[in-house]
Design a protein around this motif. Structure first.
Motif, PDB file in Angstrom:
ATOM      1  N   THR A 176      38.437   7.356  -1.449  1.00 61.27           N
ATOM      2  CA  THR A 176      39.344   6.586  -0.611  1.00 61.27           C
ATOM      3  C   THR A 176      39.681   7.317   0.684  1.00 61.27           C
ATOM      4  O   THR A 176      40.177   6.699   1.622  1.00 61.27           O
ATOM      5  CB  THR A 176      40.636   6.261  -1.376  1.00 61.27           C
ATOM      6  OG1 THR A 176      41.173   7.461  -1.933  1.00 61.27           O
ATOM      7  CG2 THR A 176      40.368   5.274  -2.499  1.00 61.27           C
TER       8      THR A 176
ATOM      9  N   SER B  98      42.889  -1.436  -8.057  1.00 58.85           N
ATOM     10  CA  SER B  98      43.407  -1.045  -6.746  1.00 58.85           C
ATOM     11  C   SER B  98      43.370   0.468  -6.660  1.00 58.85           C
ATOM     12  O   SER B  98      43.839   1.162  -7.567  1.00 58.85           O
ATOM     13  CB  SER B  98      44.843  -1.538  -6.561  1.00 58.85           C
ATOM     14  OG  SER B  98      45.437  -0.973  -5.402  1.00 58.85           O
TER      15      SER B  98
ATOM     16  N   ALA C 167      46.814   3.196  -6.800  1.00 61.27           N
ATOM     17  CA  ALA C 167      47.562   2.215  -7.584  1.00 61.27           C
ATOM     18  C   ALA C 167      48.915   1.900  -6.973  1.00 61.27           C
ATOM     19  O   ALA C 167      49.580   0.960  -7.413  1.00 61.27           O
ATOM     20  CB  ALA C 167      47.755   2.741  -9.006  1.00 61.27           C
ATOM     21  N   SER C 168      49.335   2.667  -5.961  1.00 58.21           N
ATOM     22  CA  SER C 168      50.642   2.430  -5.365  1.00 58.21           C
ATOM     23  C   SER C 168      50.646   2.885  -3.906  1.00 58.21           C
ATOM     24  O   SER C 168      49.822   3.702  -3.484  1.00 58.21           O
ATOM     25  CB  SER C 168      51.735   3.180  -6.139  1.00 58.21           C
ATOM     26  OG  SER C 168      51.503   4.581  -6.095  1.00 58.21           O
ATOM     27  N   LEU C 169      51.597   2.342  -3.136  1.00 55.72           N
ATOM     28  CA  LEU C 169      51.784   2.693  -1.728  1.00 55.72           C
ATOM     29  C   LEU C 169      53.229   3.113  -1.522  1.00 55.72           C
ATOM     30  O   LEU C 169      54.162   2.437  -1.988  1.00 55.72           O
ATOM     31  CB  LEU C 169      51.466   1.491  -0.830  1.00 55.72           C
ATOM     32  CG  LEU C 169      50.053   0.916  -0.907  1.00 55.72           C
ATOM     33  CD1 LEU C 169      49.964  -0.361  -0.079  1.00 55.72           C
ATOM     34  CD2 LEU C 169      49.018   1.932  -0.450  1.00 55.72           C
TER      35      LEU C 169
ATOM     36  N   LEU D  45      43.311   1.503   1.569  1.00 51.70           N
ATOM     37  CA  LEU D  45      43.469   0.792   0.304  1.00 51.70           C
ATOM     38  C   LEU D  45      42.155   0.116  -0.057  1.00 51.70           C
ATOM     39  O   LEU D  45      41.555  -0.574   0.766  1.00 51.70           O
ATOM     40  CB  LEU D  45      44.578  -0.257   0.423  1.00 51.70           C
ATOM     41  CG  LEU D  45      44.798  -1.175  -0.786  1.00 51.70           C
ATOM     42  CD1 LEU D  45      45.308  -0.379  -1.980  1.00 51.70           C
ATOM     43  CD2 LEU D  45      45.762  -2.292  -0.431  1.00 51.70           C
TER      44      LEU D  45
ATOM     45  N   LEU E 232      40.398  -2.517  -2.760  1.00 52.63           N
ATOM     46  CA  LEU E 232      40.575  -3.527  -3.798  1.00 52.63           C
ATOM     47  C   LEU E 232      39.208  -3.897  -4.345  1.00 52.63           C
ATOM     48  O   LEU E 232      38.281  -4.188  -3.581  1.00 52.63           O
ATOM     49  CB  LEU E 232      41.268  -4.770  -3.236  1.00 52.63           C
ATOM     50  CG  LEU E 232      42.676  -4.568  -2.664  1.00 52.63           C
ATOM     51  CD1 LEU E 232      43.198  -5.870  -2.085  1.00 52.63           C
ATOM     52  CD2 LEU E 232      43.627  -4.033  -3.737  1.00 52.63           C
TER      53      LEU E 232
ATOM     54  N   LEU F 177      49.120  -8.844   1.281  1.00 51.55           N
ATOM     55  CA  LEU F 177      49.530  -7.731   0.436  1.00 51.55           C
ATOM     56  C   LEU F 177      51.040  -7.714   0.208  1.00 51.55           C
ATOM     57  O   LEU F 177      51.583  -6.726  -0.289  1.00 51.55           O
ATOM     58  CB  LEU F 177      49.082  -6.407   1.057  1.00 51.55           C
ATOM     59  CG  LEU F 177      47.578  -6.291   1.316  1.00 51.55           C
ATOM     60  CD1 LEU F 177      47.264  -5.007   2.069  1.00 51.55           C
ATOM     61  CD2 LEU F 177      46.805  -6.362   0.023  1.00 51.55           C
TER      62      LEU F 177
ATOM     63  N   TRP G  55      56.394  -4.231  -7.919  1.00 50.05           N
ATOM     64  CA  TRP G  55      55.043  -4.771  -7.818  1.00 50.05           C
ATOM     65  C   TRP G  55      54.881  -5.543  -6.511  1.00 50.05           C
ATOM     66  O   TRP G  55      55.778  -6.287  -6.109  1.00 50.05           O
ATOM     67  CB  TRP G  55      54.737  -5.696  -8.986  1.00 50.05           C
ATOM     68  CG  TRP G  55      54.585  -5.003 -10.314  1.00 50.05           C
ATOM     69  CD1 TRP G  55      55.381  -5.116 -11.399  1.00 50.05           C
ATOM     70  CD2 TRP G  55      53.551  -4.080 -10.677  1.00 50.05           C
ATOM     71  NE1 TRP G  55      54.934  -4.333 -12.421  1.00 50.05           N
ATOM     72  CE2 TRP G  55      53.792  -3.681 -12.014  1.00 50.05           C
ATOM     73  CE3 TRP G  55      52.447  -3.555 -10.007  1.00 50.05           C
ATOM     74  CZ2 TRP G  55      52.988  -2.787 -12.690  1.00 50.05           C
ATOM     75  CZ3 TRP G  55      51.627  -2.655 -10.692  1.00 50.05           C
ATOM     76  CH2 TRP G  55      51.898  -2.283 -12.013  1.00 50.05           C
TER      77      TRP G  55
ATOM     78  N   VAL H 238      49.559  -9.326  -4.526  1.00 47.10           N
ATOM     79  CA  VAL H 238      48.308  -9.190  -3.772  1.00 47.10           C
ATOM     80  C   VAL H 238      47.539 -10.490  -3.891  1.00 47.10           C
ATOM     81  O   VAL H 238      47.357 -11.011  -4.999  1.00 47.10           O
ATOM     82  CB  VAL H 238      47.470  -8.011  -4.304  1.00 47.10           C
ATOM     83  CG1 VAL H 238      46.155  -7.904  -3.547  1.00 47.10           C
ATOM     84  CG2 VAL H 238      48.255  -6.714  -4.203  1.00 47.10           C
TER      85      VAL H 238
ATOM     86  N   LEU I 158      49.156  -3.582  -7.756  1.00 48.98           N
ATOM     87  CA  LEU I 158      49.533  -2.612  -6.732  1.00 48.98           C
ATOM     88  C   LEU I 158      51.050  -2.530  -6.657  1.00 48.98           C
ATOM     89  O   LEU I 158      51.730  -3.560  -6.608  1.00 48.98           O
ATOM     90  CB  LEU I 158      48.950  -3.039  -5.378  1.00 48.98           C
ATOM     91  CG  LEU I 158      49.289  -2.185  -4.159  1.00 48.98           C
ATOM     92  CD1 LEU I 158      48.690  -0.784  -4.290  1.00 48.98           C
ATOM     93  CD2 LEU I 158      48.801  -2.870  -2.878  1.00 48.98           C
TER      94      LEU I 158
END
Length: 521
Positions: free
Chosen positions: A243, A315, A318-320, A328, A330, A342, A373, A376, A387
């Motif tokens: 990534t 994803s 898994a988190s932002l 990111l 997908l 998103l 959550w 998406v 995500l």
């Protein structure tokens, strides 16, 4: 002139007089040639004495053949050994449901704590090897009893070792353990019969694979699998990226046993790995690991690049975190068209790559992003729990909680300690998993004895950024008291970057080399 032991001579004489079966499977032919001197050929479907009364994984059968070579002097060409293991795993293997409880052992996931439904099985059997080794076998009562007799005959001190000399080990083994194993792991099973009747699907085709490489980050790759020369043999090529954007390339070869047990040798970015996958489900999963350092590995999943129904499957990450900019990825199906949404607070800055099975996006999250959550959606394809967004990490979980690393030298490679830290938003059953979150790692003595002996100084080095512990070389070390080895008892701590008060810790035992290194321990 070399002399033969009576047993070895008997086997060789019998082998020489055993006729080959015309048109037989190469593995069956090899068993008749090399094994039937000691294992009597039965009538009809009875197969061979002892052999046909057992079922095992490919690794289990390979260990059996190796024992015949080491302990009974069996002379066996490498190709014949491979043919025998393939044939026995295909015809006398385990169904997916039977191997599922012990996939961690098959995938060589170290640092596991076992538990069993029998009150004394742990002390009786799993004190010398993993309990899972026997759990990956199926035998009738007579064969389990034979195994108990073998242990006493082959390992004469077994009844005098710790957790054996305080009880009548042999009587308990025959009267309690063998019947329990025969009842829970008998030779016949509905699962095996159903699997034998099922038509195995070919892995040939195009797949997408993803996982997390320790120290490198999340990655994804397109995988192409084609048939190769040999029974159930395949070639595979991988092309993808981390990534971070760094490329990932690889290739390898694989064999499928029992219709679903994928075993591959492959190279990824110049590093050699073993790959173990379970192909029985719609989304095969398993592990890649360094055969010389099994602690260094990664769990992976695969999905077909073409699927009947659109959907999102993964994803990366898994988190932002709020107020950050990220790449990111997908993964799924039906992603080539439609608006990309998103959720509120996530801005799509650039579409770096777009295809039916993958989106690579440059995204930015707002400072006031709502935690939880993120809904998406890509056109008509959506996912509500794929995500997550967060401001702060509420809980951190370091894995493994108890790790074992091993010093090494030129003869026995070291075994690393590889730790990961998973973050959570919220507490309890409703907590949302955030996946890998940024942490800093540190190491300290576990107790007063470790501090006195300066274990943190001598046992090895923990990378503060990756959580990978590199053990020191094998001793003795003249700088340590009593010229001790470079072993240690350490405390490994992970602290969330920017939230140093959010921590979790694990114990790391650094010990001596592993001298006996079978595929199933």
């Amino acid at each position: 002139m070399r002399t033969l032991s009576p047993l070895r001579g008997l086997c060789l004489v019998a082998i020489a007089s055993t006729p080959l079966m015309a048109g037989a499977d190469p593995g069956e032919e090899a068993i008749n040639r090399y094994c039937s001197g000691c294992h009597q050929v039965g009538n009809g479907d009875n197969g061979w004495s002892r052999i046909s009364a057992q079922r095992k994984t490919p690794e289990g059968w390979d260990m059996t053949v190796a024992r015949m070579q080491l302990m009974h002097g069996l002379e066996l060409p490498g190709e014949a050994r491979r043919d025998i293991v393939k044939y026995l795993a295909d015809t006398r293997g385990l169904a997916p449901e039977e191997s599922a409880p012990q996939r961690a052992l098959i995938e060589r996931r170290l640092n596991r704590i076992e538990s069993f439904d029998h009150p004394s099985y742990q002390e009786m059997c799993a004190r010398c090897h993993t309990g899972g080794r026997a759990q990956l076998q199926r035998r009738p009562l007579e064969e389990w009893e034979q195994l108990m007799h073998f242990h006493v005959g082959q390992f004469q001190t077994i009844e005098y070792q710790a957790m054996a000399r305080d009880r009548d080990w042999f009587e308990i083994a025959l009267d309690e353990i063998a019947p329990w194993l025969a009842e829970t792991q008998g030779l016949e099973s509905a699962a095996w019969e159903a699997w034998q009747d099922a038509e195995a699907a070919s892995p040939e085709g195009d797949w997408q694979l993803w996982g997390h490489w320790p120290g490198e980050g999340d990655f994804y790759a397109d995988v192409t699998i084609t048939a190769a020369e040999g029974e159930d043999a395949y070639a595979l090529s991988l092309a993808g990226a981390f990534t971070s954007g760094r490329s990932l390339e690889g290739a390898g070869r694989a064999v499928v046993y029992t219709g679903y047990e994928w075993r591959a040798n492959l190279s990824l970015n110049g590093r050699d790995f073993k790959q173990v996958l379970d192909l029985s489900g719609e989304r095969p999963s398993g592990r890649l690991f360094d055969d010389h350092d099994e602690a260094f590995g990664m769990r992976v999943e695969m999905a077909p690049r073409e699927a009947a129904a659109p959907g999102l499957v993964a994803s990366l990450p898994a988190s932002l975190k709020a107020g950050t900019r990220n790449r990111l990825v997908l993964l799924g199906h039906g992603l080539a068209e439609g608006e990309i949404d998103l959720g509120e607070g996530v801005t799509l800055r650039e579409v770096i790559e777009r295809g039916d099975s993958r989106l690579v996006l440059d995204v930015e999250t707002a400072a006031d992003l709502s935690p939880g959550w993120l809904p998406v959606a890509v056109g008509e394809v959506g996912a509500d729990t794929l995500l997550a967004g967060y401001h702060q990490v509420d809980r951190l979980e370091v894995s493994p909680a108890l790790g074992v690393a091993r010093v090494g030298n030129d003869r026995t490679p070291p075994v690393s300690g590889v730790f990961s830290a998973l973050g959570y938003l919220g507490e309890g059953e409703e907590a949302i998993p955030l996946g890998q979150v940024p942490v800093r790692w540190s190491v300290a003595p576990w107790d007063e004895i470790a501090e006195r002996d300066e274990d943190a100084k001598f046992a090895g080095v923990l990378d503060a950024a990756t959580g990978i512990f590199s053990p020191a070389g094998a001793g003795p070390n003249p700088l340590r008291q009593y010229n001790a080895n470079n072993v240690g008892n350490l405390r490994v701590t992970a602290s969330v970057v920017g939230q140093e008060e959010v921590q979790d810790e694990a114990q790391l035992i650094v010990t001596v080399q592993r001298w006996n290194n079978p595929p199933l321990r």
